[in-house]
Design a protein around this motif. Sequence first.
Motif, mmCIF file in Angstrom:
data_model
loop_
_atom_site.group_PDB
_atom_site.id
_atom_site.type_symbol
_atom_site.label_atom_id
_atom_site.label_comp_id
_atom_site.label_asym_id
_atom_site.label_seq_id
_atom_site.Cartn_x
_atom_site.Cartn_y
_atom_site.Cartn_z
ATOM 1 N N MET A 39 81.233 43.959 64.350
ATOM 2 C CA MET A 39 81.076 44.257 62.918
ATOM 3 C C MET A 39 81.232 42.954 62.118
ATOM 4 S SD MET A 39 80.567 46.472 60.549
ATOM 5 C CE MET A 39 80.788 47.966 61.518
ATOM 6 N N ASN A 40 80.336 42.729 61.172
ATOM 7 C CA ASN A 40 80.333 41.523 60.347
ATOM 8 C C ASN A 40 81.558 41.522 59.429
ATOM 9 O OD1 ASN A 40 79.820 39.458 58.516
ATOM 10 N ND2 ASN A 40 77.607 39.755 58.642
ATOM 11 N N ALA A 41 82.362 40.454 59.510
ATOM 12 C CA ALA A 41 83.593 40.387 58.706
ATOM 13 C C ALA A 41 83.281 40.329 57.213
ATOM 14 C CB ALA A 41 84.416 39.165 59.129
ATOM 15 N N VAL A 42 82.221 39.600 56.870
ATOM 16 C CA VAL A 42 81.840 39.503 55.457
ATOM 17 C C VAL A 42 81.422 40.875 54.938
ATOM 18 C CG1 VAL A 42 80.216 38.464 53.823
ATOM 19 C CG2 VAL A 42 81.181 37.093 55.693
ATOM 20 N N TYR A 43 80.723 41.619 55.800
ATOM 21 C CA TYR A 43 80.248 42.956 55.457
ATOM 22 C C TYR A 43 81.422 43.869 55.103
ATOM 23 C CZ TYR A 43 77.876 47.461 56.156
ATOM 24 O OH TYR A 43 77.368 48.728 56.008
ATOM 25 N N ILE A 44 82.560 43.673 55.777
ATOM 26 C CA ILE A 44 83.753 44.476 55.501
ATOM 27 C C ILE A 44 84.530 43.901 54.310
ATOM 28 C CG2 ILE A 44 85.972 45.244 56.438
ATOM 29 C CD1 ILE A 44 84.721 45.241 59.184
ATOM 30 N N ALA A 45 84.576 42.572 54.191
ATOM 31 C CA ALA A 45 85.419 41.923 53.179
ATOM 32 C C ALA A 45 84.879 42.080 51.766
ATOM 33 C CB ALA A 45 85.580 40.443 53.516
ATOM 34 N N LEU A 46 83.549 42.077 51.587
ATOM 35 C CA LEU A 46 82.976 42.092 50.240
ATOM 36 C C LEU A 46 83.407 43.317 49.416
ATOM 37 C CD1 LEU A 46 79.361 40.677 50.722
ATOM 38 C CD2 LEU A 46 81.246 39.660 49.450
ATOM 39 N N PRO A 47 83.356 44.547 49.972
ATOM 40 C CA PRO A 47 83.822 45.684 49.154
ATOM 41 C C PRO A 47 85.297 45.601 48.797
ATOM 42 C CG PRO A 47 83.321 46.387 51.383
ATOM 43 C CD PRO A 47 82.796 45.011 51.258
ATOM 44 N N PHE A 48 86.118 45.003 49.685
ATOM 45 C CA PHE A 48 87.529 44.853 49.339
ATOM 46 C C PHE A 48 87.699 43.864 48.189
ATOM 47 C CE2 PHE A 48 91.806 43.156 49.692
ATOM 48 C CZ PHE A 48 92.558 44.324 49.780
ATOM 49 N N VAL A 49 86.864 42.794 48.213
ATOM 50 C CA VAL A 49 86.894 41.850 47.088
ATOM 51 C C VAL A 49 86.530 42.573 45.793
ATOM 52 C CG1 VAL A 49 85.811 39.784 46.102
ATOM 53 C CG2 VAL A 49 86.416 39.842 48.531
ATOM 54 N N GLN A 50 85.512 43.459 45.855
ATOM 55 C CA GLN A 50 85.153 44.227 44.667
ATOM 56 C C GLN A 50 86.325 45.071 44.201
ATOM 57 O OE1 GLN A 50 81.544 46.617 44.790
ATOM 58 N NE2 GLN A 50 82.489 48.167 43.469
ATOM 59 N N PHE A 51 87.006 45.739 45.146
ATOM 60 C CA PHE A 51 88.157 46.573 44.807
ATOM 61 C C PHE A 51 89.252 45.745 44.138
ATOM 62 C CE2 PHE A 51 92.434 47.574 46.497
ATOM 63 C CZ PHE A 51 92.727 48.691 45.711
ATOM 64 N N ALA A 52 89.595 44.605 44.761
ATOM 65 C CA ALA A 52 90.691 43.784 44.240
ATOM 66 C C ALA A 52 90.341 43.192 42.876
ATOM 67 C CB ALA A 52 91.017 42.677 45.239
ATOM 68 N N LEU A 53 89.096 42.679 42.747
ATOM 69 C CA LEU A 53 88.679 42.065 41.486
ATOM 70 C C LEU A 53 88.644 43.108 40.368
ATOM 71 C CD1 LEU A 53 87.594 39.636 39.905
ATOM 72 C CD2 LEU A 53 85.293 40.277 40.651
ATOM 73 N N SER A 54 88.068 44.273 40.650
ATOM 74 C CA SER A 54 87.970 45.313 39.616
ATOM 75 C C SER A 54 89.350 45.777 39.190
ATOM 76 C CB SER A 54 87.154 46.499 40.142
ATOM 77 O OG SER A 54 85.852 46.101 40.480
ATOM 78 N N LEU A 55 90.269 45.962 40.159
ATOM 79 C CA LEU A 55 91.620 46.410 39.838
ATOM 80 C C LEU A 55 92.365 45.352 39.015
ATOM 81 C CD1 LEU A 55 93.399 48.877 40.342
ATOM 82 C CD2 LEU A 55 94.346 47.687 42.337
ATOM 83 N N PHE A 56 92.198 44.091 39.424
ATOM 84 C CA PHE A 56 92.848 42.987 38.713
ATOM 85 C C PHE A 56 92.347 42.907 37.263
ATOM 86 C CE2 PHE A 56 92.569 38.438 37.502
ATOM 87 C CZ PHE A 56 93.914 38.177 37.377
ATOM 88 N N LEU A 57 91.010 42.974 37.070
ATOM 89 C CA LEU A 57 90.441 42.887 35.729
ATOM 90 C C LEU A 57 90.811 44.105 34.884
ATOM 91 C CD1 LEU A 57 86.902 41.453 36.568
ATOM 92 C CD2 LEU A 57 88.829 40.242 35.561
ATOM 93 N N ALA A 58 90.914 45.271 35.535
ATOM 94 C CA ALA A 58 91.316 46.475 34.796
ATOM 95 C C ALA A 58 92.715 46.308 34.230
ATOM 96 C CB ALA A 58 91.238 47.693 35.707
ATOM 97 N N ASN A 59 93.612 45.733 35.014
ATOM 98 C CA ASN A 59 94.984 45.493 34.544
ATOM 99 C C ASN A 59 94.998 44.514 33.366
ATOM 100 O OD1 ASN A 59 96.815 47.101 36.152
ATOM 101 N ND2 ASN A 59 96.090 45.917 37.896
ATOM 102 N N ILE A 60 94.172 43.464 33.471
ATOM 103 C CA ILE A 60 94.126 42.468 32.394
ATOM 104 C C ILE A 60 93.604 43.090 31.108
ATOM 105 C CG2 ILE A 60 92.873 40.430 31.616
ATOM 106 C CD1 ILE A 60 93.161 39.260 34.355
ATOM 107 N N VAL A 61 92.511 43.872 31.224
ATOM 108 C CA VAL A 61 91.905 44.464 30.026
ATOM 109 C C VAL A 61 92.857 45.431 29.348
ATOM 110 C CG1 VAL A 61 90.029 45.933 29.193
ATOM 111 C CG2 VAL A 61 89.543 44.126 30.840
ATOM 112 N N VAL A 62 93.467 46.318 30.122
ATOM 113 C CA VAL A 62 94.340 47.309 29.506
ATOM 114 C C VAL A 62 95.619 46.659 28.977
ATOM 115 C CG1 VAL A 62 95.666 48.010 31.540
ATOM 116 C CG2 VAL A 62 95.145 49.688 29.753
ATOM 117 N N ALA A 63 96.045 45.585 29.613
ATOM 118 C CA ALA A 63 97.249 44.905 29.143
ATOM 119 C C ALA A 63 97.019 44.181 27.828
ATOM 120 C CB ALA A 63 97.732 43.912 30.201
ATOM 121 N N SER A 64 95.769 43.788 27.559
ATOM 122 C CA SER A 64 95.504 43.037 26.332
ATOM 123 C C SER A 64 95.723 43.886 25.091
ATOM 124 C CB SER A 64 94.067 42.508 26.339
ATOM 125 O OG SER A 64 93.145 43.587 26.281
#
Length: 904
Positions: free
Chosen positions: A1-26
Motif C-alpha cells: 500500500m502506498n504510504a503517501v496514499y494513506i498519509a494524504l487524507p490524514f494530513v487533510q484531517f489534521a489541517l482541517s481540524l487545526f484550522l477549525a480551531n484557529i477560526v473558532v478561537a478568533s
Amino acid sequence: MNAVYIALPFVQFALSLFLANIVVASDPSNRVNRLFTLFLMAMAGWGVAIFGMRDAFPDEALAFTREKIALTMIPLSSVLFYHFTLRYTGGATRTRTLLLFYGLVVVSLALTLTNHVATGMTVKFYGFAPELGWAFGILLLASYPPIIASYARLTSVKRTEEDIRVRRQLNLLRLGIVALVLGGTSDFIPSLGINIYPMGIVGNLFFVGLATWGVTRYRLMELRLVLRRGIAYSAISSTLFAVYGATFSAVFLLADSLSTPALIMTTIGAIILVGVIFQPIMARLQAAIDRMFFRERGDRLAGLARLNELTKDITDFSAVAEGITETVRGMVQADWAVIALPEDRRGGYVPVTNAKSLATPLNLPRRGGVISYLRRTRSIAVVSDLASGESPRFEESAEGDDGADLKALRDAGARLLVPMDVGGKLTGVMILGDRLVGKDYDSEDRDLLVAAADQASIAVENARLYANTRREADERAAVAELARVVSSTLEIDDVMARCAFQVLAVLNADRVEITRVHDDERIFSIAHVEGLEIPGWEQGTEASTEEAHFQAALDYRRGELVDLASADSSHSPAANSAVSAGLRSMISIPLISKEKIIGTLNVISREPDAYAPDDLELAERVGAQVTNAIANSLLYEQALQLAEEREARATLDAENRELQRINEVKIQFLSMVSHELRTPLTSMMAFADIMRTNKQGNLVEKDVSRLDVIRRNGRRLSLLIGDLLDVSRIESGALKLEIAEFEMNQMVEELHESFDPLVEVKSQRLSMDLPSEIVTCFADRDRMAQVVSNLMSNASKYSPESSEILVTMSADKDTIYMSVKDAGIGISEQDQKQLFTSFFRADNEATRAAPGTGLGLVIVKGIVEMHRGRIWIESEYGKGTTVNIQFSRRCDLPESQNGSDEAA
C-alpha cells in the motif's frame, strides 16, 4: 500500500481540524466563523474517514463501512460551504435553496447508509475504490450544485467589488473551489474503470488551505495573532509533556523487574524528582520562549532607546512616523499600530503609517465623538469601553454624533487609543490593535505607551514642522523658478509648456491643463496639457464652457476644489471623461487679467480628495504667475500683430499712393491722347467726306471705296477715343451727369427703332417687354441711353443669326430694373470675374470675330454706379447671357457730379 496514499487524507484531517480551531478561537460569537468552522469539521471528517478506509486494506468490509462515512461527508461539506458563502458575501439567505440542498444531503445520507450510492469495494492499482450504485447520481446532485452556486455567487460579488483586497480574497476562494471540483472529479473517475490516481484529497487540501487563507487573511481575523499565541503557549506544554513522557517510558521499561509497590513508589519518586530538577530548566525555557515570542522587557528597553534615537532625526517625516509606529508596536507586543495625524484635506485624523493594511480608509473626524473625547480627557481610551457606554464623558463628547468614527475603529480591530499631546494640543492619535500575548494591555503597558506617546508626539511634531517648512521652501523656490521662467520668454506656447511643467513639480498632479476662454466666456479651448491624456479632451480641443469641468471657477471667479465624481460635476461631459480616465479631484484656478477671464489653470489628480485648502492657496499663487505670463505673451503677440499691421498699412498706403499716381498719369495720358487724336481725326474725317462727294467725277470707283474704308475706320477710331475719354472721366470723377426728368419707356422704344436696321442685317429679333404705364425717372437721359445702347449692341454682336434678343424693364416706387438677354455663346465663370476690366475680351472665337474695344461694359458699370445702381451678369457658357441693371428712379447727386446744377 502506498504510504503517501494513506498519509494524504490524514494530513487533510489534521489541517482541517487545526484550522477549525484557529477560526473558532478568533471569534466564537461570529456566525460566519461558526459556519466556516462547521465546514472545516466536515472536511476533517471526510479526511479521517478516507484515511480509515485506505488503512483498512485488505479488509474489504471494514473499508466499505468507512467509505460510506466519507461519502456522507462530501455533500455535507458542499452545502456547508454554500451556506458560509451566502453569509460571508452578505447575500440573501435563500431559505428555500438551502433547505433543498440540506434535504438532498439527508436523502444522500440515507441512500449511502442503505448501500445504494456504493454497493461495495473494488481493488485498484492504488488500493480500494467504491463500486458505484444507482443512487450515485443523487450524491453528485447533492455535492456539485452547492459548490457551483458558491462559485457563481463569489464571481457575482467580485464584479461589483471595488476594494482590491476583497477582490483578492474572493479570487482565492474561487481558486479553491476549482481545485476542489477537479480533485473530487478525479476521485470518481477510477470507479468508472479508468486507471488514474485519485486526486480528491490533494484538491481538498488546496481548497481548505486557500479558503482559510483568504478568509482569515482579509476579513474575519488576523491569522498571525492566533498562530503566534498558539505556538508560544504550545511550546511550553509540548516540552513539559515530552520530559514527563520520557520519564514514564523509562519507568515502564523497568516494570517487569519490579513489584507493584516498588513500581508505584518508583513512579512517584520519578515525578517528584523531575519536578524538582526540571523546574529551574522550565524557568529558563520559559524565559527563552518569552524572549523568542514575547520579548516584552527586552523589546521595551530597546524600544525606548530607539525612540530616543528617532527624536533626534527630523529630516524625514515618513521615516520618523514609520519608525515610531514599529517601535511602539514591538514594545507592547501589539498586533498592529498606526499613528493618525490631522489632515486638512480630509477634515480629520488619518493614519500616516502602514503598519496595518486597513480594509477601508480610516478617518477620525475632528468634531467626531472619539477625537472630542481624547481632546477633553487627554487619556488613553479603550475602544470596547467607548462602544459599551462605560465612559460617560465619551457619551457627552459623542452627543449628536452618528458614531461612524467608533464603528470604523471597531471594524479595523482597534483596541487602544493613545492621545499624542504637545503644549495642550492634540497633535495625533496612536491606535493599537490587540496584544499578541495576553488578553489586554496592563497598567505597565499603558504607562509605557503614555511615555512613548509623549516622546513620539514631540518627534512627530518636530518632523512635521520641518517637513512643512521644507515643503514651503520648496514651493517658494518653485514659484520663484516659475517667475523666472515667465520672465525669460514671451512666446505663448513656450510659456504655457514651461508653466505646466513647473506646476507638476510644485503640486502632486497627474494632469495639468491650461485653457483659454474666448467669446465672453462661452467657448474655451485646451491650450496646453501636461501629464495624463483624456480621450476627446486633448490639447487643441475646443468646446462650450457649459461642457467644461471648471464651470464653478468661471461662475464664482475664484479658485475651486472640485470633486470630479460628485453629482455637481456629473452634468459636465469633460468631468465624466476625466472620471472615466481615472481622475477624481481637481483644483481649478481662473486666470483673470484686467477683470476678464482669459483662461483657467486646472490641476487634476487620480486620488480622491487629493487637495486641501493649502494646495488651493499654492495653486492660486502659481495661477497668478501663469496669468501674468499669458497676459504678457498676449500683449507681446498683440504688439507684434499691431506692428505688422502698421507696417502692412504703411506699405499698402504707399502702394495705394503709387497706384493713384499711376492712375492719374494714365488718366492724364488718355485724356491728352484722346484730345490730341480727336483734332487731326476730325480734319481727316471732314476732308474724307468732302472728297467722297466727288462732284467733278475725278474719282474712280476704286478711290471712292477706299474713302469709305477711311471713313469707317475713322468712325471706329472716333468711338474708341470717345470711350477712352469716358473711361478716364469716370475713373477720375470728371464725368458730369445732366439730371433731368424723362420717360424711360420712350427712350427704350426710340433705341428699339434705331437698332432695327442693325439687327435685321443678322436676321435677329429684338423683343421688348416694357411696362404698360409710363416709367419716369430723374437721371441723365443720354448716359442711360448709352448704357442701354451698349448692352443691346453687345447682345447683337455676340448672338448668332436668326436669334432673339430680349429687353425687359420693370419698376417699383423707387427703383427701375432692366435686363438684356441674348442667345450667344455665353461667358465662362473665369471670364466673368474680369468682365468689367478695361480692354478685357473673352478668349473665344465668337468674341474675337466681333469688333470691340473691351471698354463698353466698363463704361456701363461706371454710369450705372454713378446713378446709385448696380450691374450683374447671369451667364452659363454655351447657353447665352443676361445682363441685369438696377438704378434709382430719382438720382440725387452731389453738386460736384451734377452737370445740370453746374450749368445753371
